[in-house]
Design an enzyme around this catalytic site. Structure first.
Site, PDB file in Angstrom:
ATOM      1  N   GLN A  55       5.276 -12.930   3.568  1.00  0.00           N
ATOM      2  CA  GLN A  55       5.083 -14.250   4.161  1.00  0.00           C
ATOM      3  C   GLN A  55       6.431 -14.952   4.312  1.00  0.00           C
ATOM      4  O   GLN A  55       7.411 -14.590   3.673  1.00  0.00           O
ATOM      5  CB  GLN A  55       4.165 -15.105   3.275  1.00  0.00           C
ATOM      6  CG  GLN A  55       2.687 -14.779   3.385  1.00  0.00           C
ATOM      7  CD  GLN A  55       2.322 -13.538   2.618  1.00  0.00           C
ATOM      8  OE1 GLN A  55       2.978 -13.197   1.645  1.00  0.00           O
ATOM      9  NE2 GLN A  55       1.305 -12.838   3.079  1.00  0.00           N
ATOM     10  N   THR A  94       0.842  -1.194   0.000  1.00  0.00           N
ATOM     11  CA  THR A  94       0.000   0.000   0.000  1.00  0.00           C
ATOM     12  C   THR A  94       0.876   1.241   0.000  1.00  0.00           C
ATOM     13  O   THR A  94       0.605   2.211  -0.727  1.00  0.00           O
ATOM     14  CB  THR A  94      -0.941  -0.004   1.210  1.00  0.00           C
ATOM     15  OG1 THR A  94      -1.544  -1.285   1.319  1.00  0.00           O
ATOM     16  CG2 THR A  94      -2.010   1.049   1.074  1.00  0.00           C
TER      17      THR A  94
END
Lengths: 466, 384
Positions: free
Chosen positions: B223, B54
């Site tokens: 991740q 973002t």
């Protein structure tokens, strides 16, 4: 004058010692050379630890025999020459016992994967100590009872009890091997298991015979010397013949037996004989690519798949594409050949799914657990959820950037060159790819002169790779 | 990064033209090599869903050309995918919760909605999502408004419900219009896991000015499997922007549902701090998702997270939010100083409170970051 039979250090002893040392060096070469030659990265988890522990245990067996049989003459007695340390602890739980336990666990893994069709549920760092527990308990018991005399020898009933352990473990090994012997293994796992059992039985036999000879003919000195020598040589032979990497690294073990045709390791697909899993050939069809076609259809074409894979590799996201490719190879294996399927599935899980795997893919916890705890490794839909998740990921992440990358352009150029008419399509709507393999973007502050942009002519790999 | 040009000449050209072109290429190579040295490398690191991408999108909006119509349109499929995925997660979650709490019926959908729920869950499990139509929107809203689903949503921290769920559900009608073009806000809310590495180059003074710093920003996946790729980027980094989503103190990881997200962030931050190549690198810690944190703190106490278990609330309302934020900030500061050795004495460390969705805030924050880095640059050049 005391001969070397009493105070040790006979020539035959030194011969036996050199045989033992050579055997260990041979063992090390056998275990590490294939990895060095084929430049295979070090495996992780129990694939690495079980063989490594076996090598250590082999060393312990040899060392304990050298020390407890007093093969080498020392001028003084040291505290660490204690009989109990070598003959009981190092030889038992840390040596022979450890060897047998490792092999037992490897056989159990094979049984679980190929017969029960699920991954072995207990982790190795728990199952190995558990398997070793009886040996440790027995060694502790011996240590407390102290039945060994100063020549490191016990009475008959202790010896019989002592022999029970290796015999029991060998019987367990035989039991598991017979349970899996009808499976058509593609690599020589069964052969290695039987070989391991045979050498163990042979070694136990030699030990028993030497013990009996020692008890009955204590006064015949040359017999003592000979049995010492024979025991050590047989132990050397045992450690070399017992070792095998086909359980943990079947591909590497496969290559080491054949004459080296190339320095490249086969892929699992090639080793299992799956058609079309090798490198690109001239006959592979080209593809007229329409970017709006779904990605899974496009990836069925081998040339496109390779181009896309190269692009993904260049931006460090290649594992998803490789995984997808290998699952496609898995799907070519017929359902009625569960052994081959299980080999491929096990390979895919070890390479892409297990935590810490070398090319671990980006899937959710649920999906990963579903695969790792499945009750049927040969199930056709095992990887369906994972494939879906990764195709979504590729679609939303990589595909957009691929169309505006240099790899796609190269693909189209090659396709055009191969087609009959050589019209090069106009590249319309050229947009900037944010992936490192993109061409220079218009807001590059160093493009101060408005030089008309030429067709991409520079190496597109991201600068971060340098 | 060589400029290797192998163009095929059509016929024989005069050698002077070849020489000109060769000279031009040489000049460009020289320019680029000189330019490379002035490019400042920024890394966006952090655990999964911490807001890195973002921030990356915000930088594109603020300092580059932003999103053109084509790019905005390409986000439509992403946004629709988010909607389907959300409803699937909630529906499947409700089923699971209903099973685990067999006695109560609060997670049981009403009879009509059950069928619709199954259908939507099926769609959500497919590879190709259908475009949102009026009918599908009505179905989705029916399921969304079902009390069982709303009850499941309150326990959304136990499932992997994306943060954009609320926003997209509220705007569902608009998203399904035939000529829908995503707004900037829609694009910022859209959630896609990043895989691999993405980079962009920008200058904070704007694209037309020639002076000013040039930054190359790298965005990565957060991740666990993505982190083994980070090491390729660790050389010559000017600053690491570490994003930590402070609102996630009651949530578990996407890739490991037995692990608390803040605990993972804590461990990851420590690991990054200890890297040898970052001895001289500036660290900007973005304590992100403050908007969600504000709303959550009054409902879910901070001490559900092990790291914050010594938190004591002192008041209520806005004051409490500030107090909680200061507590979290202090924890991160302590963590930083625990992992600092004498090699890191000169290293810059700044903490910023951010909400990656807020364009003004990100612009302001980035201006501060830029200023800090310029001062650092002058300091290192011995001019300060």
């Amino acid at each position: 004058m005391a001969g070397c039979d009493v105070i040790r250090g006979c020539p035959s002893d030194y011969v036996a010692l050199s045989v033992a040392i050579l055997s260990f060096i041979l063992l090390l070469l056998r275990s590490t050379l294939p990895f060095l030659i084929y430049k295979v990265p070090r495996p992780k988890g129990s694939s690495f630890w079980l063989p490594a522990i076996q090598i250590m245990a082999s060393f312990n067996v040899l060392l304990s025999l050298v020390m407890s049989l007093n093969v080498v003459r020392f001028h003084r007695r040291h505290w660490w020459q204690s009989c109990y340390l070598w003959a009981v602890w190092v030889n038992g739980p840390l040596g022979f016992g450890l060897l047998l336990s490792c092999r037992l666990i490897q056989a159990a893994h094979l049984y679980s994967v190929f017969i029960k069709r699920r991954l072995f549920p207990i982790r190795s760092y728990i199952s190995l100590p558990l398997t070793l527990l009886p040996w440790v308990a027995w060694a502790g018991f011996l240590h407390i009872k102290q039945p060994l005399n100063n020549r490191c020898h016990t009475g008959t009933q202790w010896a019989v009890l002592y022999t029970c352990f290796p015999v029991l473990y060998t019987v367990a090994l035989v039991y598991i091997t017979t349970a899996i012997h009808h499976t058509e293994f593609k690599f020589h796992e069964l052969k290695d298991l039987w070989r391991g059992i045979l050498v163990t039985v042979f070694s136990i036999g030699v030990w028993v015979v030497s013990y009996i000879l020692h008890e009955t003919h204590e006064e015949i000195m040359w017999l003592q010397v000979t049995t010492r020598c024979v025991l050590l040589v047989v132990a050397g032979f045992l450690v070399v013949a017992f070792f095998s990497i086909s359980f943990s690294q079947p591909l590497v073990s496969d290559m080491s037996l054949h004459k080296r045709r190339s320095f490249n390791l086969k892929t699992m697909g090639e080793a299992l004989g799956i058609p079309d899993s090798g490198i690109l050939s001239q006959d592979d069809p080209t593809l007229d690519v329409v970017p709006n076609e779904p990605l899974d259809k496009l990836l069925l074409n081998k040339r496109f798949c390779l181009s896309f894979m190269e692009f993904a590799d260049s931006c460090l996201a290649g594992e998803s594409v490789h995984f997808y490719n290998e699952v496609q190879q898995l799907e070519k294996i017929p359902i009625n050949d569960p052994v081959k399927r299980i080999y491929m599935v096990r390979h895919i899980i070890e390479k892409y799914i297990s935590t810490g795997a070398p090319m671990e893919v980006n899937i959710s916890h649920k999906t990963r657990q579903e695969i790792l705890t499945t009750l049927d490794l040969a199930h056709p839909d095992l990887f369906r959820n994972a494939v879906n998740e990764l195709l979504q990921l590729m679609n939303m992440n990589l595909a957009k950037d691929y169309w505006s990358s240099i790899f796609f352009l190269k693909f189209k150029e090659e396709a055009a060159m191969r087609s009959v008419d050589h019209e090069l399509e106009q590249v319309n709507g050229w947009t900037v790819s944010p992936r490192p393999s993109s061409v220079r973007c218009p807001d590059d502050p160093f493009y101060q002169d408005h030089v008309p942009r030429d067709p991409p002519s520079h190496d597109g790999h991201g600068s971060y790779l340098q | 990064m060589g400029l290797l040009c192998s163009r095929h000449k059509r016929g024989n050209q005069a050698t002077t033209e070849e020489n000109d072109q060769a000279a031009e290429i040489e000049r460009r190579i020289e320019q680029e090599t000189k330019a490379e040295k002035h490019i400042r490398k920024l890394l966006l690191l952090g655990a999964g869903e911490s807001g890195k991408s973002t921030i990356f999108k915000q930088i594109k909006l603020l300092f580059q050309t932003g999103f053109d119509e084509r790019e905005l349109q390409s986000y439509i499929s992403v946004i629709h995918a988010n909607v389907y995925q959300t409803i699937k997660i909630l529906h499947d979650g409700a089923k699971e919760l209903a099973l685990s709490e067999a006695g109560s019926s609060k997670y049981e959908l009403s009879v009509d909605n059950k069928e619709i729920g199954e259908k939507l869950s099926d769609i959500g499990g497919r590879l190709d999502y259908p475009r949102l139509t009026e009918e599908l929107v009505q179905d989705i809203l029916k399921v969304w408004r079902d009390p069982a689903i709303q009850e499941t949503y309150t326990r959304g921290n136990e499932l992997q419900v994306p943060d954009c769920a609320d926003y997209f559900m509220e705007n569902l009608q608009r998203l399904s219009e035939a000529n829908y073009i995503p707004t900037k806000e829609d694009v910022l809310h859209a959630r896609v896991r990043t895989t691999g590495v993405v980079e962009t180059q920008f200058s904070p003074v704007g694209e037309n000015k020639k002076s000013g710093e040039v930054y190359r920003l790298y965005d990565v996946g957060g991740q666990r499997n993505e982190r083994r790729k980070w090491i390729h980027l660790f050389d010559g980094v000017t600053a690491v922007i570490f994003c930590a989503a402070i609102s996630e103190y009651d949530q578990t990881l996407f890739e490991d549902e037995n692990r608390n997200r803040i605990m993972e962030t804590k461990e990851l931050f420590e690991w990054v701090l200890k890297q040898k190549c970052f001895e001289k690198t500036s660290f900007m810690l973005f304590l992100n998702k403050f908007d969600i944190f504000e709303k959550k703190v009054s409902k879910v106490p901070l001490n559900v997270c092990e790291w914050f278990k010594d938190y004591q609330p002192v008041s209520t309302g806005k004051q409490e939010v500030e107090h909680a934020y200061e507590f979290v900030k202090k924890k991160f500061e302590e963590l930083y100083y625990q992992n600092v050795t004498c090699d890191h004495q000169d290293r810059v460390f700044k903490i910023y409170r951010t909400t990656a969705l807020d364009q003004k805030l990100v612009k302001k924050t980035f201006k501060l970051v830029d200023e800090t880095l310029r001062r650092r640059n002058l300091f290192e050049a011995g001019l300060l």
